[in-house]
Design an enzyme around this catalytic site. Structure first.
Site, PDB file in Angstrom:
ATOM      1  N   HIS A 361      19.649  82.754  60.586  1.00 24.50           N
ATOM      2  CA  HIS A 361      19.990  84.073  61.109  1.00 24.50           C
ATOM      3  C   HIS A 361      21.465  84.170  61.469  1.00 24.50           C
ATOM      4  O   HIS A 361      22.102  85.197  61.256  1.00 24.50           O
ATOM      5  CB  HIS A 361      19.149  84.358  62.361  1.00 24.50           C
ATOM      6  CG  HIS A 361      17.771  84.819  62.018  1.00 24.50           C
ATOM      7  ND1 HIS A 361      16.693  84.632  62.842  1.00 24.50           N
ATOM      8  CD2 HIS A 361      17.311  85.468  60.945  1.00 24.50           C
ATOM      9  CE1 HIS A 361      15.621  85.153  62.268  1.00 24.50           C
ATOM     10  NE2 HIS A 361      15.977  85.655  61.123  1.00 24.50           N
ATOM     11  N   ARG A 467      19.869  96.093  48.064  1.00 25.25           N
ATOM     12  CA  ARG A 467      18.925  94.971  48.153  1.00 25.25           C
ATOM     13  C   ARG A 467      17.942  95.286  49.272  1.00 25.25           C
ATOM     14  O   ARG A 467      18.343  95.444  50.419  1.00 25.25           O
ATOM     15  CB  ARG A 467      19.667  93.677  48.463  1.00 25.25           C
ATOM     16  CG  ARG A 467      20.597  93.196  47.356  1.00 25.25           C
ATOM     17  CD  ARG A 467      21.326  91.925  47.806  1.00 25.25           C
ATOM     18  NE  ARG A 467      21.991  91.213  46.743  1.00 25.25           N
ATOM     19  CZ  ARG A 467      23.308  91.251  46.533  1.00 25.25           C
ATOM     20  NH1 ARG A 467      24.079  92.004  47.284  1.00 25.25           N
ATOM     21  NH2 ARG A 467      23.838  90.530  45.562  1.00 25.25           N
ATOM     22  N   GLU A 604      19.632  89.716  34.164  1.00 18.57           N
ATOM     23  CA  GLU A 604      20.074  88.487  34.847  1.00 18.57           C
ATOM     24  C   GLU A 604      19.387  87.240  34.315  1.00 18.57           C
ATOM     25  O   GLU A 604      19.744  86.136  34.667  1.00 18.57           O
ATOM     26  CB  GLU A 604      19.932  88.613  36.369  1.00 18.57           C
ATOM     27  CG  GLU A 604      18.688  89.284  36.856  1.00 18.57           C
ATOM     28  CD  GLU A 604      18.679  89.567  38.363  1.00 18.57           C
ATOM     29  OE1 GLU A 604      19.675  89.283  39.042  1.00 18.57           O
ATOM     30  OE2 GLU A 604      17.643  90.052  38.838  1.00 18.57           O
ATOM     31  N   ASN A 627      25.508  87.133  38.896  1.00 20.22           N
ATOM     32  CA  ASN A 627      25.267  85.930  39.704  1.00 20.22           C
ATOM     33  C   ASN A 627      24.138  85.116  39.078  1.00 20.22           C
ATOM     34  O   ASN A 627      24.265  83.919  38.834  1.00 20.22           O
ATOM     35  CB  ASN A 627      24.874  86.284  41.139  1.00 20.22           C
ATOM     36  CG  ASN A 627      25.819  87.273  41.777  1.00 20.22           C
ATOM     37  OD1 ASN A 627      26.941  87.418  41.321  1.00 20.22           O
ATOM     38  ND2 ASN A 627      25.377  87.959  42.809  1.00 20.22           N
ATOM     39  N   ASP A 628      23.035  85.797  38.830  1.00 20.97           N
ATOM     40  CA  ASP A 628      21.913  85.074  38.244  1.00 20.97           C
ATOM     41  C   ASP A 628      22.111  84.826  36.759  1.00 20.97           C
ATOM     42  O   ASP A 628      21.704  83.785  36.248  1.00 20.97           O
ATOM     43  CB  ASP A 628      20.599  85.835  38.497  1.00 20.97           C
ATOM     44  CG  ASP A 628      20.067  85.536  39.886  1.00 20.97           C
ATOM     45  OD1 ASP A 628      20.044  84.345  40.253  1.00 20.97           O
ATOM     46  OD2 ASP A 628      19.694  86.472  40.607  1.00 20.97           O
ATOM     47  N   ARG A 638      22.973  78.294  41.705  1.00 25.45           N
ATOM     48  CA  ARG A 638      24.084  78.991  42.368  1.00 25.45           C
ATOM     49  C   ARG A 638      24.298  78.561  43.806  1.00 25.45           C
ATOM     50  O   ARG A 638      25.308  78.889  44.408  1.00 25.45           O
ATOM     51  CB  ARG A 638      23.898  80.517  42.271  1.00 25.45           C
ATOM     52  CG  ARG A 638      22.657  81.029  42.954  1.00 25.45           C
ATOM     53  CD  ARG A 638      22.337  82.460  42.535  1.00 25.45           C
ATOM     54  NE  ARG A 638      22.739  83.436  43.538  1.00 25.45           N
ATOM     55  CZ  ARG A 638      22.402  84.722  43.494  1.00 25.45           C
ATOM     56  NH1 ARG A 638      21.662  85.179  42.494  1.00 25.45           N
ATOM     57  NH2 ARG A 638      22.780  85.549  44.431  1.00 25.45           N
ATOM     58  N   CYS A 675      26.695  94.768  38.694  1.00 24.37           N
ATOM     59  CA  CYS A 675      26.595  94.628  40.155  1.00 24.37           C
ATOM     60  C   CYS A 675      26.697  93.178  40.649  1.00 24.37           C
ATOM     61  O   CYS A 675      26.464  92.911  41.819  1.00 24.37           O
ATOM     62  CB  CYS A 675      25.303  95.258  40.658  1.00 24.37           C
ATOM     63  SG  CYS A 675      23.832  94.427  40.080  1.00 24.37           S
TER      64      CYS A 675
HETATM   65  C1  PEP Z   1      22.927  89.064  40.683  1.00 22.98           C
HETATM   66  O1  PEP Z   1      22.104  88.193  40.397  1.00 22.98           O
HETATM   67  O2  PEP Z   1      24.033  89.146  40.142  1.00 22.98           O
HETATM   68  C2  PEP Z   1      22.627  90.062  41.722  1.00 22.98           C
HETATM   69  C3  PEP Z   1      23.440  91.078  41.951  1.00 22.98           C
HETATM   70  O3  PEP Z   1      21.511  89.876  42.457  1.00 22.98           O
HETATM   71  P1  PEP Z   1      21.387  88.840  43.675  1.00 22.98           P
HETATM   72  O4  PEP Z   1      22.743  88.298  43.965  1.00 22.98           O
HETATM   73  O5  PEP Z   1      20.796  89.609  44.798  1.00 22.98           O
HETATM   74  O6  PEP Z   1      20.454  87.811  43.113  1.00 22.98           O
HETATM   75 MG    MG Z   2      20.082  88.392  41.099  1.00 27.22          MG
END
Ligand code: PEP
Ligand code: MG
Length: 756
Positions: A361, A467, A604, A627-628, A638, A675
């Site tokens: 947290h 999110r 992703e 990111n994914d 990651r 994103c």
């Molecule tokens: C991503 O995977 O790029 C993404 C925006 O989602 P998250 O970071 O919430 O997995």
């Molecule tokens: Mg993601």
């Protein structure tokens, strides 16, 4: 040998200082391997030499003095070649160099192995024997294995060096690496929370009068409840409701059905309140700490925090509120949500927590408040008492007693950051248009932090990714449809006139629900995102219904599905979305229902790169989650610091995948946004623009900066840059091309941290 190895590693890890760890190490190795001499040389990276740091067998007076330049002598060769060297008679080796101060003339055979951490040689471990003989294979592998363990100890040794040195004036190479962080820079005194540990000191004793004890307990309980209540109010002024609701968990623990009830039961059995408190809190702490699930593990900290509050209330009455008089870096073994709330934001320069991870947290709060923070440092933070600290949340590094040179350097960075910030903020309400007229849509990623509260982000065109996990993470049960509806309606109405793209629940992986733990060997390859919600249509439907009800009132919603890896998942989701829409329309008896919200998928998982024509038929839009996508395309976790260097969003494979997506989107006329974190990074945003994306979504903290960059680049330059980027073979080459362009446009000052 394994038992000996374990014993040595354990003793070395438990040592208080690096020097005592190394002294134990050389003594134990010499004894276990029955050799005449064992020594450790530690790399001095600045002077490129290996310094004798501990020995059993060589002259003790040479410790700290005898040094071998990298590549010289056999020890220097071990470090240079990064492999063990095993010699029956070291004197016959052409690299042999005699260091008279070590008095090593009596030793002939030599076995040395490098101590390597994350590809960097930190030192050399050596055993020597007076008779000329080769060390055998098992001895060699024993030493190599020990060196791998030792690497971890040495890698975290900088702090020992700082704290054990007679002078506090240190050079800035001595940074301590943290496990995870919240970005930003802070320079301030450490402010230690000293209450930690007090619970363990309470004696377990039987009381004389149970009624008196119960009265004392009730008094303490009232104080603690009041305090949590006012802390919650204080925090809710600074944070969105979902994040501040951490204190709901605390209040629940103080309810009779929970911790408080158990404490009362123990008192009734005849214990003093303090004893009962200790027994019950320790019981719960152990329960949580033993859990495999990382999220639940972290809850042990919260239980302890509540226990300490009660103890404090019991012994001292209401908190006198000993506040610092100037901004401080709050330091504790376990930074808790209450500590955050105790120190007003303007006095909270940063946070350092020995324990905790990205999931705790405190880490969530730090990010939400925009406080630089370091979590998970492998040393005793109590030693930081009265020290001045420099916290770099960008590189996850802590400097203890930084020297003036380093502070000047960082103060310059801070001033530069302030300057750049005010520069870009001035242009926030200007349109995001390139110098030659290409309009770019800039959206924000919201939901995980206080973003939603930030003055409706005047400069943003909408929300590209909302999110929805937070209300699920912060409760002790799934939120009801009504709770979700109210929340979604609040969000949509606060962005009236702008589209909000809400993502259906994406838990699993590194986001665990406290009340729905998922224990898996490979959580990122497991039950995550759409996989989980499709297996539980009741969760999916409730969320979809809540979103639709909010959309019918406000109108500005679109829905996005996370972790899609096959067409079946899209079809099944569509079916459920249609069902939820029909139900809501019917229940509201809408005679002329509006158009249902548009829905799309996140790209992703690499499999979807080969399904784009079919996806174009099925959904209204795509959104690239880099990111994914990077994690799965490159097979790099990651969250794993060991492979962090390999997580390269500029990798040619990633870049070519991004190019393929935009080509297909144009071909099939599918709106596509971007994103992932890359869109909020200056060099990354340029990459995305150059590839042809024109809808970028990012954390609101980055928006003004990216807008400034958009306004200072030219679309006419993109084609040539794209050609160069696509022809490049390494991530660093791609990065360099883009960086050079930013430099040419006088925009490189925005690039704060670079991996390349
Ligand atoms: C991503 O995977 O790029 C993404 C925006 O989602 P998250 O970071 O919430 O997995
Ligand atoms: Mg993601």
């Amino acid at each position: 040998m394994l038992a000996e190895l374990r014993a040595i590693v354990e003793q070395v890890s438990n040592a208080d200082t690096l020097d005592s760890a190394l002294a134990i190490l050389v003594t134990k190795i010499r004894y276990t391997m029955q050799t005449d001499c064992c020594s450790v040389y530690v790399m001095d990276h600045q002077q490129k030499r290996l310094v004798l740091r501990a020995t059993e067998g060589l002259a003790a007076s040479a410790i700290g003095k005898a040094a071998m330049p990298l590549g010289e002598g056999v020890v220097g060769q071990v470090a240079l070649r990064e492999e063990p060297i095993n010699l029956a008679d070291a004197r016959l080796n052409p690299h042999f160099k005699y260091l008279p101060e070590t008095a090593e003339e009596g030793f002939f055979s030599f076995l040395g192995t490098p101590i390597t951490h994350q590809r960097k040689v930190l030192g050399v471990l050596v055993v020597q024997q007076s008779e000329a003989r080769s060390f055998d294979q098992s001895e060699e592998s024993f030493l190599v294995t020990l060196a791998t363990h030792l690497a971890g100890v040495l890698a975290n040794s900088d702090l020992h060096a700082v704290l054990n040195a007679p002078s506090k004036k240190k050079k800035w190479a001595e940074a301590i690496k943290a496990g995870s962080s919240s970005s930003g820079i802070a320079i301030a005194k450490a402010w230690l929370n000293r209450s930690t540990g007090a619970l363990e000191q309470q004696r377990i004793e039987q009381c004389e009068d149970v009624d008196i004890e119960l009265q004392r307990f009730n008094g303490a309980l009232d104080i603690a409840r009041d305090e949590f209540h006012s802390l919650a109010i204080k925090l809710s002024e600074q944070l969105p409701k979902d994040v501040a609701s951490i204190f709901d968990f605390y209040q629940q623990m103080l309810a009779d059905a929970s911790l408080a009830g158990d404490i009362r039961a123990k008192i009734t059995q005849g214990y003093y309140v303090e004893s009962a408190l200790r027994l019950v809190v320790e019981h719960y702490v152990n329960l949580f700490a033993e859990m495999n699930d990382p999220y639940l593990k972290e809850r042990a900290i919260d239980v302890k925090d509540v226990g300490l509050r009660l103890l404090h209330a019991l012994q001292m009455g209401p908190s006198a509120g000993l506040l610092p008089s100037e901004p401080v870096i709050v330091v504790a073994e376990e930074v808790t949500a209450t500590m955050f709330a105790q120190v007003p934001r303007h006095l909270l320069a940063g946070v350092v927590s020995q324990r905790g991870a990205a999931n705790s947290h405190a880490a969530i709060l730090a990010r939400a408040l925009g406080v630089p923070a370091l979590m998970g440092l492998s040393f005793d933070v109590n030693k930081l008492q009265d020290c001045e600290l420099l916290l770099d949340g960008y590189s996850a590094e802590l400097f203890v007693e930084p020297d003036q040179l380093l502070k000047d350097e960082y103060n310059k960075l801070l001033a530069q950051e302030d300057q750049l910030n005010s520069l870009v903020q001035q242009k926030l309400d200007k349109p995001a248009v390139t110098q030659d007229g290409l309009a770019i849509e800039l959206l924000i990623n919201a939901g995980l932090s206080a973003d939603s509260d930030i003055a409706i982000n005047a400069g943003a065109d909408g929300v590209g990714l909302y999110r929805t996990e937070v209300p699920f993470l912060m409760q002790d049960r799934f939120p009801s449809e009504e709770e979700q509806f109210v929340r979604y309606r609040d969000i949509l109405s606060s962005y009236q006139g702008k589209n909000v793209c809400m993502r259906t629940l994406d838990v699993g992986g590194d986001k665990q629900l406290p009340y729905f733990p998922i224990v898996e060997e490979n959580p990122f390859l497991g039950w995550r995102g759409i996989r989980l919600t499709l297996d539980h249509p009741e969760i999916f439907l409730v969320q979809a219904r809540a979103m639709f009800r909010a959309a019918i009132e406000c109108g500005n919603l679109s829905i996005m599905l996370p972790m899609i890896s096959s067409l079946n998942e899209v079809d099944e989701s569509s079916r459920l979305l249609e069902q939820a829409w029909a139900e809501v329309v019917e229940e509201l008896s809408l005679e002329e229902p509006p158009e249902p919200p548009k829905y799309g998928v996140m790209l992703e998982v690499p499999s979807v790169l080969f399904l784009l024509p079919e996806l174009a038929q099925r959904v209204d839009f795509w959104s690239v989650g880099s990111n994914d996508l990077t994690q799965y395309l490159l097979a790099v976790d990651r969250n794993n610091t060991r492979v962090a260097e390999l997580f390269d969003t500029f990798h040619p494979a990633v870049v070519r995948a991004l190019k393929h997506i935009i080509e297909q989107a144009n071909l099939y006329d599918v709106p596509v946004s971007f994103c992932g974190e890359l869109a909020g990074d200056p060099v990354g945003a340029l990459l995305v623009l150059v590839l042809g994306y024109s809808r970028l979504s990012m954390s609101s903290f980055n928006l003004a900066k990216i807008k400034y960059i958009v306004r200072h680049v030219k679309q006419a330059d993109f084609a040539q840059l794209q050609e160069k980027v696509l022809a490049s073979q390494t991530g660093s080459a791609i990065y360099q091309i883009l960086y050079d362009y930013l430099e040419k446009q006088q925009l490189s000052q925005f690039v704060r941290v670079s991996k390349h």
